[in-house]
Structures are given as structure tokens and as C-alpha cells.
Enzyme design. Structure first.
Site, PDB file in Angstrom:
ATOM      1  CB  CYS A   1      -0.844  -6.646 -19.155  1.00  0.00           C
ATOM      2  SG  CYS A   1      -2.490  -5.913 -19.406  1.00  0.00           S
TER       3      CYS A   1
ATOM      4  CE1 TYR B   1      -9.680  -4.875 -17.735  1.00  0.00           C
ATOM      5  CE2 TYR B   1      -7.734  -3.672 -18.457  1.00  0.00           C
ATOM      6  CZ  TYR B   1      -8.651  -4.692 -18.641  1.00  0.00           C
ATOM      7  OH  TYR B   1      -8.540  -5.528 -19.718  1.00  0.00           O
TER       8      TYR B   1
END
Length: 420
Positions: A164, A241
Site C-alpha cells: 500500500c 482512513y
């Protein structure tokens, strides 16, 4: 080395190719194969990718394939970057949960489960076919939801590692704030994919995170979409997030009156494809930065260089827990720093995790296990259980309603639900 990219028609791909071209000393790619079933997109992306390599004088041979086995045969590494259902289904992931008062996001909560339901079986099929023609290849998963997809790959016995760009993004931004080279910055980054916190930022062995928060708290808070006092209260930097968890209701209210991110990305992708079609374009377009995935190329190239070079560098990756976070099962997948060599990733010892972080990590990790089961086995009961286990859903009436809606909307992508 031969690198195959499954999903090579993605508008992300020129970002990766730009990194390969710029960082050729780190990763000596001799053959690059872009694989995609969409011949039109593949042709446009391959064209600009070839021009980027040519402009840089990179000697790699670039080719394309629409047949997976033909493209990956004999590959040393296979990077998977798929979006099953495209931006149209991403729009559903971001809007259907809002019907039930839940956050609409492509990788988090109910939207993330929908994406996993469409994606996990496809990626496992790709991995099986890769193993048949390139048995020694490393599979690098950049396909979301990365933690869930990587767990499915590892559970099935594949030689895989998840990647990621969140951690490298933080590293680069902190380095800029400190006016130092990114290579001088090391992060204490802990959690699960898209559920991580930066607990320390090391510069020459000193933790400078308190200084960063004191001097640049406003700028950092703006980047992660949370109020600055949160940084001072927690003493850590949550990834952006975490806003979906820490300000769930505010986010839902915003999303209900706004447009989906999928709609915006679709417009950007259309413009990018127009640029890629221009034979004079031989560099990565500036517009690509608004597509997302910042520093993706650097993260991917650096990881591959460690897997196929001398190794020993530290990367934040998605790997088996294996005791790294003692409150999770060994077969969970965590996103933490690890030393990467040709043998794989060896996680670093992790300092004890505070209950505030550990509680949420444990909760979402349990959901991820259920999400893998629901994605592979199928059935409304398992989908409902996964939703019930997620902290952003967690109510039986909501979970039951959402399960029915997700199956209805995704039916064409779910073999087990294809019979009406």
C-alpha cells in the site's frame, strides 16, 4: 528480470513505468509485460508506457498480452492491480452503504466488503494460473482491499506480499516538513491495511513525532482530515482512513450531499486516456497525481528491488502476523515495517500497542477473516456475519439489509449468487 503487471491497462500503470524508468539502478527490469482484457485501454496505456521508457533510454522490452498465461509465463514477479467492476462498481460501493446510514468507501466498511466479494475469487484464480506457468514468481498485491486480498492469497499458499502507498506517503510528507531526504526517515507504523497509525518518526535514531505535531500539527491534521486536537490527544498520527471511524456520522452527512469519489476519478481517467492516446506524450502527466496512488511507483520499485536484489531494506508491507501483534491470531495479516529479502518479509519487533489502537485493530482483523470466508464461500448468512462484525456496521438489522443490497448490486460478479 521479467515483471508482469496484471491489470496493466490501469491508468495507474504509467506511474509504475515512470518509477521503473527513473529507478533503473535499483531494479533492473529487462522485460515488462502489461496484461489486460480491455484491449483498447491496454493499447493506450502501453503506448505511453513505451514512450516513457524510450525517453529515459531504458532498455526494457515492453509487450502486452490479453491472455494471462501468455503474459506471466516465466515471470520473476507479478504485480496485481485489479479493479473488478471498474469505477461503475466503485460508485456502488460508495453509495449503497449510505442507504443504511453507513460510510460509503471503496475499501472500508460495507463498500470494502463488496469490493472483496467481487475481487478475492478473481485474484485467487489469477494466482493459481500464475503458479502454473511461473511457479517461482513473487506475487505483489496492490489490489484493494489489500489486507483482505493478501490474506486470501497467503491462506491459499501463494508466495505473496501486500503493498500500500499510505506509509511511503507519510514518510515523504514528514521528510518534506523536516527538510530532509526521505531515506533518513523511519516510521513506527502499526495496524492493518487502511487502519494504521504512525506512533513514531525516527530521524537519526531520534523520535521527532512530538516535534512534528507541535510545529506542523495543523498541516498534518489537514492531510488526514481530522481536527488538530486529535493529534495532541492521541500523540500519534492516524492515517486518513481513520476519519471514517473517528468521525463516522460527519462523513456520512458529507457523503449524502456530495458526489462519489468514483465519479470524480472516472472523469480523471477519461482525461488521462485522452492524454495517453496523444503520441507526443512521453512523460507521466501531471494529472495523474489527482488519480490517487501517490508514490506508488517508488513503493513498488523499492519493494521489488529488495525481493530481487541484495535485500535487507525495510518496507511497510502486508504480511502474516506470526506473533508481531500478540493480541491477533498468527494467520492475521498486518501492515507493519519488515526487512525484505529474496526469502520474503521478516517483521520487526513491535512495541506494545495501546488499548485504544489494539481494540479497533482486533475488531477489524476479525471482520477481515470473516470477509475472506464470505468472499470465497458466498451466501447471505456469511455476508451478514462479516457486516455484523465490522465496527462501522455492527447492528443486525443494518447488516441484514446491507447484505441483501450488496448481493443484489454485485450479483453479476458473484458466481454463487448468479442464479436468480
Amino acid at each position: 528480470m521479467k515483471l508482469a503487471v496484471v491489470g496493466g491497462g490501469s491508468t495507474y500503470t504509467p506511474e509504475l513505468v515512470d518509477g521503473i524508468a527513473r529507478l533503473r539502478a535499483e531494479l533492473p527490469v529487462t522485460e515488462l509485460v502489461l496484461i489486460d482484457t480491455d484491449e483498447h485501454r491496454l493499447g493506450l496505456v502501453a503506448g505511453v508506457s513505451a514512450r516513457i521508457l524510450n525517453r529515459a533510454g531504458h532498455p526494457a522490452r515492453l509487450s502486452t498480452a490479453t491472455e494471462l498465461e501468455k503474459g506471466v509465463a516465466g515471470a520473476d514477479a507479478v504485480l496485481i492491480q485489479l479493479r473488478v467492476g471498474g469505477q461503475a462498481m466503485r460508485h456502488q460501493d460508495e453509495t449503497v452503504p449510505l442507504e443504511c446510514g453507513c460510510v460509503g468507501q471503496e475499501t472500508v466498511g460495507a463498500g470494502g466488503l463488496a469490493m472483496a466479494m467481487r475481487t478475492v475469487r478473481v485474484v485467487l484464480d489469477v494466482a493459481e494460473r500464475v503458479a502454473a506457468v511461473a511457479p517461482k514468481a513473487w506475487i505483489v498485491d496492490f489490489t484493494n482491499p489489500v489486507g483482505i486480498v493478501t490474506k486470501a492469497l497467503l491462506d491459499a499458499g501463494h508466495r505473496a506480499i501486500g503493498l500500500c502507498n499510505v506509509a511511503i506517503g507519510f514518510q515523504r510528507r514528514f521528510a518534506a516538513l523536516l527538510d530532509v531526504e526521505p531515506s533518513r526517515i523511519a516510521l513506527d507504523h502499526v495496524g492493518l491495511n487502511h487502519l494504521t497509525w504512525i506512533r513514531a518518526v525516527y530521524l537519526r535514531g531520534e523520535d521527532v513525532l512530538p516535534r512534528l505535531i507541535d510545529q506542523h500539527g495543523e498541516a498534518i491534521a489537514k492531510q488526514i482530515g481530522l481536527p488538530e486536537p486529535v493529534l495532541h490527544r492521541l500523540g500519534v498520527v492516524p492515517s486518513y482512513y481513520l476519519r471514517y471511524y473517528y468521525e463516522h456520522d460527519a462523513v456520512v452527512a458529507e457523503q449524502k450531499v456530495g458526489t462519489s469519489r468514483a465519479s470524480a476519478v472516472k472523469e480523471v481517467e477519461d482525461k488521462l486516456l485522452e492524454l495517453y492516446a496523444d503520441p507526443s506524450v512521453d512523460t507521466k502527466p501531471d494529472l495523474l497525481t489527482s488519480r490517487g496512488g501517490a508514490f506508488y511507483s517508488e513503493a513498488a520499485v523499492a519493494l521489488l528491488a529488495s525481493l530481487f536484489g541484495e535485500g535487507g531494506d525495510v518496507h511497510v508491507v502486508n504480511v502474516r502476523n506470526n506473533g508481531t501483534l500478540p493480541f491477533l491470531p498468527d494467520n492475521a495479516v498486518v501492515e507493519v515495517p519488515a526487512t525484505v529479502t529474496s526469502a520474503g518479509a521478516q517483521t520487526w519487533p513491535v512495541a506494545p500497542v495501546s488499548p485504544l489502537l489494539a481494540g479497533l485493530i482486533g475488531h477489524v482483523s476479525a471482520y477481515e477473516s470473516l470477509a475472506v470466508r464470505a468472499a470465497i464461500t458466498g451466501g447471505e448468512d456469511l455476508v451478514t456475519e462479516a457486516l455484523l462484525a465490522h465496527p462501522l456496521v455492527g447492528q443486525i438489522s443494518v447488516a441484514e439489509r446491507l447484505a441483501g443490497r450488496l448481493i443484489e448490486v454485485n450479483r453479476d460478479f458473484l458466481p454463487w449468487a448468479s442464479v436468480r
